[in-house]
Every structure is written in C-alpha cells, then in structure tokens.
Design a protein around this motif. Structure first.
Motif, PDB file in Angstrom:
ATOM      1  N   UNK A 244     -29.439  20.316   5.912  1.00 31.95           N
ATOM      2  CA  UNK A 244     -28.670  19.157   6.357  1.00 31.95           C
ATOM      3  C   UNK A 244     -27.953  18.523   5.165  1.00 31.95           C
ATOM      4  N   UNK A 245     -26.668  18.220   5.359  1.00 30.91           N
ATOM      5  CA  UNK A 245     -25.925  17.571   4.273  1.00 30.91           C
ATOM      6  C   UNK A 245     -25.582  16.133   4.662  1.00 30.91           C
ATOM      7  N   UNK A 246     -25.390  15.279   3.653  1.00 29.46           N
ATOM      8  CA  UNK A 246     -25.135  13.856   3.903  1.00 29.46           C
ATOM      9  C   UNK A 246     -23.786  13.672   4.588  1.00 29.46           C
ATOM     10  N   UNK A 247     -22.779  14.311   4.021  1.00 31.25           N
ATOM     11  CA  UNK A 247     -21.463  14.345   4.664  1.00 31.25           C
ATOM     12  C   UNK A 247     -21.262  15.754   5.235  1.00 31.25           C
ATOM     13  N   UNK A 248     -20.171  15.946   5.970  1.00 30.74           N
ATOM     14  CA  UNK A 248     -19.908  17.303   6.479  1.00 30.74           C
ATOM     15  C   UNK A 248     -18.430  17.651   6.312  1.00 30.74           C
ATOM     16  N   UNK A 249     -17.967  17.485   5.062  1.00 29.25           N
ATOM     17  CA  UNK A 249     -16.571  17.826   4.783  1.00 29.25           C
ATOM     18  C   UNK A 249     -16.303  19.309   4.960  1.00 29.25           C
ATOM     19  N   UNK A 250     -17.320  20.114   4.738  1.00 26.40           N
ATOM     20  CA  UNK A 250     -17.159  21.574   4.849  1.00 26.40           C
ATOM     21  C   UNK A 250     -17.054  22.013   6.304  1.00 26.40           C
ATOM     22  N   UNK A 251     -17.399  21.139   7.230  1.00 28.69           N
ATOM     23  CA  UNK A 251     -17.335  21.517   8.641  1.00 28.69           C
ATOM     24  C   UNK A 251     -18.374  22.553   9.023  1.00 28.69           C
ATOM     25  N   UNK A 252     -19.475  22.565   8.287  1.00 27.28           N
ATOM     26  CA  UNK A 252     -20.581  23.435   8.694  1.00 27.28           C
ATOM     27  C   UNK A 252     -20.540  24.853   8.171  1.00 27.28           C
ATOM     28  N   UNK A 253     -19.574  25.140   7.309  1.00 26.66           N
ATOM     29  CA  UNK A 253     -19.448  26.507   6.760  1.00 26.66           C
ATOM     30  C   UNK A 253     -19.261  26.445   5.252  1.00 26.66           C
ATOM     31  N   UNK A 254     -20.107  27.121   4.503  1.00 27.04           N
ATOM     32  CA  UNK A 254     -19.952  27.220   3.055  1.00 27.04           C
ATOM     33  C   UNK A 254     -20.010  28.693   2.664  1.00 27.04           C
ATOM     34  N   UNK A 255     -19.049  29.121   1.863  1.00 29.86           N
ATOM     35  CA  UNK A 255     -19.030  30.532   1.465  1.00 29.86           C
ATOM     36  C   UNK A 255     -18.863  31.455   2.659  1.00 29.86           C
ATOM     37  N   UNK A 256     -18.311  30.925   3.740  1.00 32.05           N
ATOM     38  CA  UNK A 256     -18.091  31.742   4.939  1.00 32.05           C
ATOM     39  C   UNK A 256     -19.294  31.805   5.862  1.00 32.05           C
ATOM     40  N   UNK A 257     -20.388  31.093   5.502  1.00 26.10           N
ATOM     41  CA  UNK A 257     -21.665  31.192   6.205  1.00 26.10           C
ATOM     42  C   UNK A 257     -22.028  29.834   6.798  1.00 26.10           C
ATOM     43  N   UNK A 258     -22.565  29.814   7.995  1.00 20.31           N
ATOM     44  CA  UNK A 258     -23.004  28.545   8.576  1.00 20.31           C
ATOM     45  C   UNK A 258     -24.143  27.960   7.746  1.00 20.31           C
ATOM     46  N   UNK A 259     -24.141  26.604   7.660  1.00 21.28           N
ATOM     47  CA  UNK A 259     -25.144  25.949   6.808  1.00 21.28           C
ATOM     48  C   UNK A 259     -26.060  25.022   7.606  1.00 21.28           C
ATOM     49  N   UNK A 260     -26.062  25.166   8.927  1.00 24.77           N
ATOM     50  CA  UNK A 260     -26.957  24.422   9.844  1.00 24.77           C
ATOM     51  C   UNK A 260     -26.379  23.082  10.279  1.00 24.77           C
ATOM     52  N   UNK A 261     -25.324  22.627   9.622  1.00 20.56           N
ATOM     53  CA  UNK A 261     -24.654  21.412  10.079  1.00 20.56           C
ATOM     54  C   UNK A 261     -23.655  21.763  11.184  1.00 20.56           C
TER      55      UNK A 261
END
Lengths: 332, 332, 332, 332
Positions: A244-261
């Motif tokens: 879980x991230x504090x903000x979600x500027x990435x829209x739930x994807x980092x490095x092309x992979x879902x991050x659970x947000x």
C-alpha cells in the motif's frame, strides 16, 4: 489481427450491416455460470439509452450462445456469441460510396482492401463491434469477481466540463458533436500482474484499449501531468508490506507490474465523427472536394457509451494477466 | 514476454549489473548492410552526454554482433547483438536490499519473483535495457529508409516549459528531478498500415511504447485535447486522392489505419524516480517506514534520453506493420 | 520463427561457423537452481563421443550464462546462454559455394535468402544449433523433475537393426552413412495436458520435434502400425479412476490430451547427408551437374546423437504444456 | 488454442450436439470470390457418402456465411462460417456418461474440464469439427490456385491393403473397424517456403495435421523408411538451377524449406474408435470395469473421410507459409 490475449483470447468479427457480429473466446476456464441475463445490464449500458446525447439504435441485442456453453456453464471449449443485426437498411450507402465520411475509416478501408470492403455503415470498422467487446467483458468480469477484483469506468468530463449536462449543452448549442474523458479503476488486484517491458500492464492495456474506436490517448495514474511534476512529489511512498502506498500517482503500476494499489487510468475520446454540421470531404470519383452532411440521428457524444466498453476491455486484459500469472509461481 | 512483433520480432534480455544486455531480432530480411558504425550515433544520443541534466555512464557501448550478420550484411537468420556492462560495482545493493527505492520496481519485482530477482541496479527492470531497444531501432530505421520513411522524436517540454533549459533549471533549483513530454513523427508512410481493432496502429504503438520505462501516457494527433473539441473541428478534410488532409488532428491514423499523412503522437515521461531529495519508503525487514536518499549521480530528467528510444520503438513497430502489410495485397 | 512455446518460450540463434550459437528462454519460473554442471552430462551425450559412428567435434561446449541467472538461480527474467564456436576453419566453404551439398540446405538457403546467407558449414541450418536445444532441455527437465516427470529417449534401431553395432557395421562396410529410429518416453504426466485440436500434445510435440534436423517422421503409440489394426485391438481399456489403461496403444494421448499413461512416441532419422560416397550434385555457376565428395570426418549415423536432443525438445514442450495447464483450474 | 496460422489464421469452435460448429478465418486477402457452391464438393467428399465403410450423417451441411464476405467476395475482414447441427438427439448420452467410450476423449475431457464439458457425442472433441477445417481449406485452396499450386490427398491403404475393398472387407468380416494411410501431395510450390527450425514446413504441417482426429503419425518423403537407407541413396541429386531433383526422397523439403519439388507426406489413421465389437471400459461411478458396445451406425474406417480434411489442413498451412514468405523479399 482481430484477436487479443495470450490465455484468455478474444476474437471479434462482423460488420455493421452484415447479418451479425460476434465474438469468440478461447481459454475461458470451465464451470463458470453463464446465462443471457448476465449480459443484459452491460449491453443496455452500452446503448446509453436514457442519456441525453446518445441515440439508441433499438437492436434488442440478445447474445446468442453458439458454442462453449452447456447447461448454463462454460465448458472449457471456445465460446462463440453472436448478435444479430437489425434495422440495417443500407440503401444510401452505395450512392454515397465515393464520398468518404470525414473522421471515419471509409477512405483508408477503401484503399487498404482495394474496394472489396463492406462499406455499409463503416462495415467491419463500425462501433457496432463494441457489443462484442462488451460480451467478452461480461465473462471476464465474472472471472475477476472470483478473485475479488472489480472494474469500474466513469465519465470524467464532456467537452471539458465535469458537469456532463453542461458539456452536452455546448454541443447542442453548437449543433455539433463533442468528446470526453473516461476514467477506469480496478481494485482488488494482487501484487505482481504484468511482465517487464513488452507485457507490462500499461502495454497490454494500451494495446487493447486503442482497439476501442475513437480513443485518442491513454494515461496511467497522474499521466501527462507527471511530466510537470518533481520526482519527490511523484514517487509514492510504500507504507507497509502489503505494498500500500500513501499516494497513488503511479496508478497502481510500477515497472509495468501491479503493486496492489488501485489501478487507475484515463482515456480521451474524440468527438463523434458524424456531426450534424456541414463539412468538406473528397469525392474520389471526381477527385474534387464537396460538402457533406450526415443524415439521420447520431450520437452527440460517443464518450457516453464508452465506460462499459472500457470496463469490458480492461476486464479481459486483466483476466488474461491473471491467468498468465498463475503459472509462474505454481511450478516451483 | 520480452518479445514484440509479428514478423520483425524483437526480444530483449539482460540486467543492469549482469555481464551484458542484448537483443535478438528474428524476421529481418536478408541483405541489409549493417556495421557497428550504423549504431554509434543513436547509442551516443541515448547517453544524452552533452546535455545538462543527464549523467553519462561511460559505457563505451559497442554493439557486439553475435549472430545473423555475415560480411557486414544481414543473413535472414536471427540477429543477436550484445552490449557488455561495465562499471558495475554492486557492493551497496545487498545492504540496501530491504529498502525498495520509491518509484522503482524493486518492491514489485521482489514480490513477483519471490526474492530471486537480480536486484542490483534494478536488474532486468533497468533503463539499461533501452540500449537494446535502440539497437533494434537502428536496424528498423534502415528498413524504413528503404521505403522513404523516416522517424523523428523531439522533446516538447521539460517540467512544463518549452524552453528546456528553463525546465531543467526548475529541477536544479528544487534539488529534485523533473519529467517531460516527447513527440514522435513518422513521415513517408503509405495508406493502409495497421489493422482494425487489435492491431490498429495506435494499439501496437501503444503496446510497444509503454515498454519504455517511465512512460505514463500516449496520445495520437490532438490526443487528450480532442476530448474538448467539436466534431466539425476535429475531423480532417480529405483534399485529394492521395489521402492528404487539410488539417492533421488525427495524427495520421483513422480507424486504426495510416492515412498517408504524417504520423504524430506524444508521450509523457515521469520525473526520474531517483531524486536527490530525501524520501520515505518501507524497510520490508522491519515492516517500518524509513527515510531514503539516493547516493551518486543520477539524471535530473530522464526524458532527455528518451527521444532516440522512442524513435527506435516506433521504427520497429512500423517496420513490422510494413512487413505484415506486404502479404495482403500480394497473393491476389 | 526461431522461437517455440507459449509460456516457456525458447528462441535459438547462431551459425555453425559464426562466433557463437545461443538460446534465450523467456518464461522460466524464478528460483530454479542452475549451474554449469547441470548441463555437462547432456552436452556430452550430444557429442556421442564414445560411440562408434560419431565424430566428436572437440568443442568443450561450456554454457556461458549471459542473463537471467543470479546467485546460481533463475531470476524470472529471460535466460540467455551462449556456446562459443571453436575449430571453425572456414577456408574451403567459399571455394565450394556454388556446389550445394546433397541433402543439405545449401541450395534452398541460397535461394531463400538471396545469397546473403552465412553458408559456412550450413550456417544457421547447421546441426550445431542443437546444442541450444539441449541447453533449453536441461532447464525444462529440471522443471519437470519438480513434477515427478521424467523424459527418456533411446535408439531403437540403426539401419533397421535393433543391434546397433550391426547397423553401424552395415554403413562401415558400405562406406556410407545410415539412419535410425529413436523412441521417447515421458512418465509421471498428469491427466489433462494438451488442448483439443491445434494445441494437442501430438501437435505441439510434432511441431517442435520436426525442428530437429534430419527428422523425417513421428508416430505416437502404435503409430503407423495402427493403420493396420482393428479398432477393438487398438482401443486401450481404462482400468480405474486414475486413468491407467491395460494396454497403451495410444501412447498416453487420447483426443490430444494426456491420459496419465506413459507418453510414447518414435521419430525417424534420415542417414547423415554428408556421406563418404561420391555423389552427383549441381554447380549453380555452370548450371551443370558434377561429382561431389565430402572431405574430413563426419558422423556415420547422426541418429546416435539424437536421443539427448529429442529429450530436450520433448522436455521443453511438456514444460510449456504444464505451465499452460496451471492456469485453467486455478481461477475457478 | 483452437487457432492456427500466423497470417492466415484459422479458429474453429463448436460441439457435436450443440447448435452449430464454425470457423473464423482472419487474414484472408480481400477480393477472393467466394460462394456457397465453392464448398459443396469438398463438404460432400468429407461425408464419404458413396463409399462402403462410411456412414453418411445426413446433415445437408450448408456453409452459412456470417461475416467477412460481401457481394460474393472476401472483404479482408474476418470470415465466419457456421454449420448448423441437425439430427442431434442426445438422449442416451446422459445415461452413458460415467462409462467413457474406449479410444475417445470422454475420460480425459471429463478430467480436464472438471465435468463441465459438453459430453454429448464427444462434444468439442468430435470429428464433427472437421467440417470447419474443410471450409477453411476451401478458401486456402483458392488462394493456392492463384499461385498455380494444388493439394491432393489420396488413400494409400486400408488395413494394410492397397486394394481398399479388400481392406474394408477385413473389417466387415471381423465385425470391427480398421485404420488406413493417406498420402498428400502439393505441387507448384516455389523454392523457399518455410523457415529454419521451429517454422520448418514439416513443423507447421506436423502441428496442424495432428489436429485432425485419429492421426497417429506423419512422415515426409521416404519417412520412416529413410531410417533404413544409406545416405548416398537417400540424398536427392539436384539436376538444374530450378532445384529439380532426380529423386524425391526428401518429399520436397530440405532443411525445413521447400525445394520446388513436389511436397509429399503420409499420415497414419487409427481404426475408428467406435467399433461394433464388445469392449471393456471403466464405469467411473462404480470405479469398476464393465463391458461396452456401440449403438447405432458408425464408420468402419474413418480414414475414408480423411483425404479432404488433410487437403484442407495442408492448404491453409501452405497458404500461411506463402503469405509469410511474401514479406521477406519485398522490403529489400
């Protein structure tokens, strides 16, 4: 290719004024309950019937299961669903043929297929085929629901206005058509869907989403606004081991992979090409330009119909990534 | 999958701090002249060496032809090109491992690959692999040049400023990093590349372009601005039988198919994740958050290096569409 | 395409007399232990070193891990393994170029690739590339072993003789080369691998096995003999709920799907094309036929080297089907 | 996957006792004339109606064009053709369900799809779906004819007898079913179709041909007999620059590539699984074996119906290779 997906594979076919349009889904797991009723809500949503700004083409779109469903459950074999076309008077198209409608695929289709294309109502390029996408989406949503994952798309603005009525009024006042922006959110996704580089979540969603007619752009998380942000503002701080991230500027994807947000992205829809306004286009027989105006009723704003189509496409892309992911952990 | 393309198929591999990174290209026609010199300009451009705001990692990136090239020409067999990694001190990474860098793939990679990922410098997720994309692009550009087609990408703005120095200065002043927008144009394309729906030009470009790290959005022609336009303004009037349009709001693609006008699209690049600013992130061993700051030199603005990568990806996507198109007309 | 597999995807590249040959494997799960030692037994078997009838080309084939392996384990990123070519004197090839070796790909390669092919020692068509298949097989066998599944290929006959020495002696006496038949068995497979029609077990194995040079036929279970059997004899009676059958004429596959019995199939290997016997072939410069004889040492019987290659190909095909299967049950 | 082909892509769907079976063809060039009449000869041949040993299921199989055909010509959009199922009384199947028919996919399908499969008459595994292959073949043959290439399959032997009546009589006398061997020849092919290794002509044909139910083996040229030949006998001497060889032991393929000689291969067909003879099988409810005998009329020898199916599959595989090949030379 009119197919998409590596495991849950969707193929669409048909023409606006042919006998029917349809969809084939290969790779759907066996045992999923499936009845006509499952489809009716989303099919109705696609018509946008109640809304100001859409023109219901009264199709009574009933999905006709041809294969892959038995005793109201999927069998594991390819599923084929047809939708019959009705109200397909095509008299005028022959006459207008040499005058490609501005903003439509008429001209490029004619060139690409050497004049053999079915030109009536846009033929295979018609928005009519989005009913096939919606049908595939209904099935994919049911698969995602088994994973506690849900897809939801909403209109963010019409003609630049968050107040949608105001946006539509602009078009009505101008006797013209207008575009809009649609946002899609998917919750309940685990960490780890998507692959680095060419099968990143953004890549496969981008691929499939641009198959929706009239889409002109897609952005994830803060999207284009990210280009104006500082790194320290854009980065999302991970809060705990769930990801879980504090903000979600990435829209739930980092490095092309879902991050659970929550997965968050937006698409831009151009204004309906068929506008009541008089326009100029080519007559390819004369080689000269001539004026052109659309007969009959058309959507003021095609974006109003898009949310359910966007949900559908997102659902079958994510279902495919889900199924693809299963294998990776299992064998070890 | 780390591969893209139906006919001209590009596969990339490698890790930031492994022995090398590389690319395999299957389906390249035989007889194309190819020497190390062909690659050096684009490889240099990728380093962004001269520019304020980029940190040249002195790699002396020399493409090492392993297979598929003979007597300085392609043979028709798969081409493999490696780039050795140098300056790969990896001492610190082990120590910092449980503290994923904000904005990077460290955390999701750890979850997805169960802790077995090569975590040094981002491993397989590293921007280092873009040198492989650039190499594939060099070959694809040569194929497109044979068709009188050329790809050109340029930076449109940095941190919201068209004056790039001003944009960079913002980041310098803020002791932070900054994003940007890059535009790509392809001229000389014939009418008819791309397919309806899932292999539309926007679909395949969208797919491949999101494989470039840090891309957060893509838009074609007027893109997101189209959502605020009227239909009569957005539609491009066809002027003559060559398909030339008076305006080019569509960005050269209608119905997913090229229309002979210049292909135009833009991408949004997020600010470099590794910012000099102190940040908060998780320590997954303690399960607590802690502060984090990047050691060493890093790019102020990764967007500065993107144009040549974007050109490359665009080139190999368009080369693939070109080759795919050949077959369609030929057999009849 | 030089790639095979939907999930566990193998790509091979290189030429006989180029710098190296290699293999890329995308989709291998993370965490599989992997060291050079894992490869040496199968690489040695491929050389057929000890056997009468094979000519060891002393390559000291050491797999060089380039990517995808870290701390002696797979990382989940693409694995690249190279094998350097040594003893690659290519002096004679230029001289002999216009005289294609009978039974080899020299002539068709020249036509297909317009003269740009690397013609030295068969170039990309060389049996040298089977070392890449063997390497992929080593990894796949380790994955199958985790599922208690094992692949084993053995030579059934040489020159029609089950006594292999006798078969080889025929060739020695005739100063010629000879073919053979190799059988492959896979045990420990579950019920349900493979898909109806185009991804049947026989389809995907047939596809991959014909990629092995010199294979002229493949048959499953009783194979060609089934064409002379009665139905009541050919059908295997199922004995219990595990699927075990009393006989195994089907070779472990019914309807394209594994049935839990041992998978059994055989392949036919043609005699080595490079025979010591004088032959007639074309000189394409003169357009006339001329006599031709092979210089240097060559295998009497290439079939002797095939078992380990066949095991390898079978292993990566079955690993792929295994991984593909995982997804189907999981989501429901 | 129920699809095959990289450019000319065939997807089949449906079940024996469902409403219909069908086929979708994506990638067919535009402008090919196509009418129902084009299909009737091959559809009739598939029924094997006149022949002793086949049981015509009176289906009146009329192809129903749903999409992709307009004004009796292909449009370049996906072609969908359905065949309605008639005479589909399925009453007995429910009762017999726990008793899988020997030699059929009943048991493995039940296991693979968790009991959700359509079990009536073999469901999706039924030979009924070969009518879809035949339909795709009709179109592919028309494309090949434009290239002066023709596919022809014939029965070589039934029950080991070249005199087919004699072979059938064996089965009649034994009150059993019998297998056979079918040969396929393709003439008019150019040099250069197929790719090294995984897309060799043998690989892709092997893949597709094993999708035909009851196929147990495939061999090219001299096939299994090659395993007993000397190299000097097996090699085909090239006679002139057209690539013509004196003999054709290779069956028209060298190194996986067509060599301009006739393509020749044979397949082995097992005896019809549904034999009049009493047999033993499992009852999975009791877990015990019990005797089983087939009710109703069934084919004595399914091989009699195979030639037109084999032609069809061969035609669409070769059409795909043709289309794939076009691109390679063109761009340079």
């Amino acid at each position: 290719m009119n197919s998409f997906g590596r495991i849950f594979r969707v193929t669409i076919f048909g023409e606006s004024h042919g006998e029917s349009v349809g969809v084939n889904i290969d790779g759907c797991p066996a045992g999923l309950p499936l009845t006509v009723d499952d489809f009716m809500t989303d099919i109705e949503r696609r018509k946008g019937g109640m809304q100001k700004g859409t023109t219901p083409r009264k199709e009574d779109d009933i999905p006709i299961f041809k294969t892959g469903v038995f005793n109201n459950k999927t069998t594991g074999a390819p599923i084929t669903i047809l939708f019959d076309n009705k109200n397909t008077r095509s008299g005028d198209y022959e006459k207008q043929r040499a005058v490609p409608r501005p903003g439509h695929a008429d001209f490029v289709a004619h060139q690409k297929f050497g004049g053999f294309e079915d030109f009536r109502g846009g033929g295979h390029f018609s928005g009519r085929l989005t009913v096939c996408l919606v049908a595939a989406g209904v099935i994919a949503k049911k698969l995602l629901a088994l994973q506690q994952s849900e897809v939801k798309a909403t209109i963010m603005e019409i003609g630049g206005e968050a107040d949608l009525d105001k946006g539509l009024q602009k078009a009505i006042d101008a006797k013209d058509t207008i575009g809009g922006i649609v946002e899609c959110r998917v919750n309940g996704l685990p960490i780890g869907l998507g692959e680095p580089f060419f099968d990143s979540v953004e890549s496969v969603l981008g691929h499939a989403v641009f198959a929706i007619p009239a889409v002109r752009g897609i952005e994830f998380g803060t999207g284009f606004a990210a280009a104006r942000m500082f790194g320290s503002h854009h980065n999302d701080a991970i809060e705990d081991n769930t990801g879980k991230t504090r903000t979600n500027h990435a829209g739930g994807v980092v490095g092309g992979i879902t991050n659970s947000n929550e997965l968050v992205f937006r698409i831009a829809i151009k204004p309906t090409s068929s506008t009541p306004k008089e326009q100029v286009t080519l007559n390819w027989e004369t080689g000269e330009q001539e004026t052109f105006s659309v007969k009959g009723r058309h959507d003021l704003c095609i974006a109003l119909r898009v949310p359910v189509v966007l949900e559908a496409v997102t659902a079958f892309v994510m279902a495919d990534l889900y199924m693809l992911q299963q294998h990776i952990k299992r064998i070890i």
